[in-house]
Design a protein around this motif. Structure first.
Motif, PDB file in Angstrom:
ATOM      1  N   ALA A  75       0.840  -1.199   0.000  1.00  0.00           N
ATOM      2  CA  ALA A  75       0.000   0.000   0.000  1.00  0.00           C
ATOM      3  C   ALA A  75       0.880   1.257   0.000  1.00  0.00           C
ATOM      4  N   GLN A  76       1.953   1.234   0.782  1.00  0.00           N
ATOM      5  CA  GLN A  76       2.867   2.382   0.799  1.00  0.00           C
ATOM      6  C   GLN A  76       3.523   2.555  -0.568  1.00  0.00           C
ATOM      7  N   SER A  77       3.906   1.450  -1.173  1.00  0.00           N
ATOM      8  CA  SER A  77       4.523   1.493  -2.501  1.00  0.00           C
ATOM      9  C   SER A  77       3.536   2.048  -3.529  1.00  0.00           C
ATOM     10  N   ALA A  78       2.291   1.587  -3.451  1.00  0.00           N
ATOM     11  CA  ALA A  78       1.261   2.066  -4.375  1.00  0.00           C
ATOM     12  C   ALA A  78       1.000   3.559  -4.169  1.00  0.00           C
ATOM     13  N   THR A  79       0.998   3.998  -2.923  1.00  0.00           N
ATOM     14  CA  THR A  79       0.793   5.417  -2.626  1.00  0.00           C
ATOM     15  C   THR A  79       1.922   6.244  -3.215  1.00  0.00           C
ATOM     16  N   SER A  80       3.147   5.768  -3.037  1.00  0.00           N
ATOM     17  CA  SER A  80       4.310   6.465  -3.600  1.00  0.00           C
ATOM     18  C   SER A  80       4.206   6.540  -5.123  1.00  0.00           C
ATOM     19  N   SER A  81       3.825   5.428  -5.749  1.00  0.00           N
ATOM     20  CA  SER A  81       3.674   5.411  -7.207  1.00  0.00           C
ATOM     21  C   SER A  81       2.570   6.370  -7.652  1.00  0.00           C
ATOM     22  N   ALA A  82       1.484   6.409  -6.908  1.00  0.00           N
ATOM     23  CA  ALA A  82       0.378   7.304  -7.254  1.00  0.00           C
ATOM     24  C   ALA A  82       0.810   8.768  -7.134  1.00  0.00           C
ATOM     25  N   ASN A  86       0.932  11.385 -10.142  1.00  0.00           N
ATOM     26  CA  ASN A  86       0.227  12.664 -10.037  1.00  0.00           C
ATOM     27  C   ASN A  86       1.168  13.819 -10.393  1.00  0.00           C
ATOM     28  N   SER A  87       2.390  13.745  -9.903  1.00  0.00           N
ATOM     29  CA  SER A  87       3.376  14.783 -10.197  1.00  0.00           C
ATOM     30  C   SER A  87       3.681  14.825 -11.693  1.00  0.00           C
TER      31      SER A  87
END
Length: 123
Positions: A75-82, A86-87
């Motif tokens: 989940a942390q990895s997915a959040t970082s990727s998201a 976004n950037s």
């Protein structure tokens, strides 16, 4: 010979449980005796079964914890990727806006050039 009755306090003390029985009444209200050894064995078996069950529960809990930690990491990895996506999307939007402005400026310049060429042609 008739049975001699003794008081409980007159009986000798025992240091060994083997062969020892206890007296009681069953569900049919019948007098019964049961060897203490069988009660102890049942208790021991129940204790071993409870230990086995507890160890299985511990293993299942450890497995669940491992899976939960893995899911949290994903989940942390997915959040970082998201956040990265976004950037990148925001940068792309800014670039597209700049390109649109440049295209509009080019269109205006082309229109002005066309007007000037038409004026020169008619002059």
């Amino acid at each position: 010979m008739a049975d001699q009755r003794k008081r409980v306090t007159e009986l000798p003390s025992s240091t060994d449980l083997s062969g020892l029985v206890t007296l009681g009444v069953d569900g049919n209200n019948e007098g019964v005796k049961i060897p203490i050894g069988s009660l102890l064995q049942e208790t021991k078996d129940s204790g071993q079964s409870a230990t086995t069950t507890a160890n299985e529960a511990k293993t299942a809990a450890q497995t669940a914890l491992t899976k939960a930690n893995d899911a949290a990491w994903k989940a942390q990895s997915a959040t970082s990727s998201a956040l990265t996506a976004n950037s990148v999307a925001q940068d792309a939007k800014a670039t597209a806006t700049e390109a649109k402005t440049a295209a509009q400026t080019a269109q205006t310049t082309a229109n002005n050039a066309t007007t000037t060429a038409n004026e020169a042609k008619t002059a």
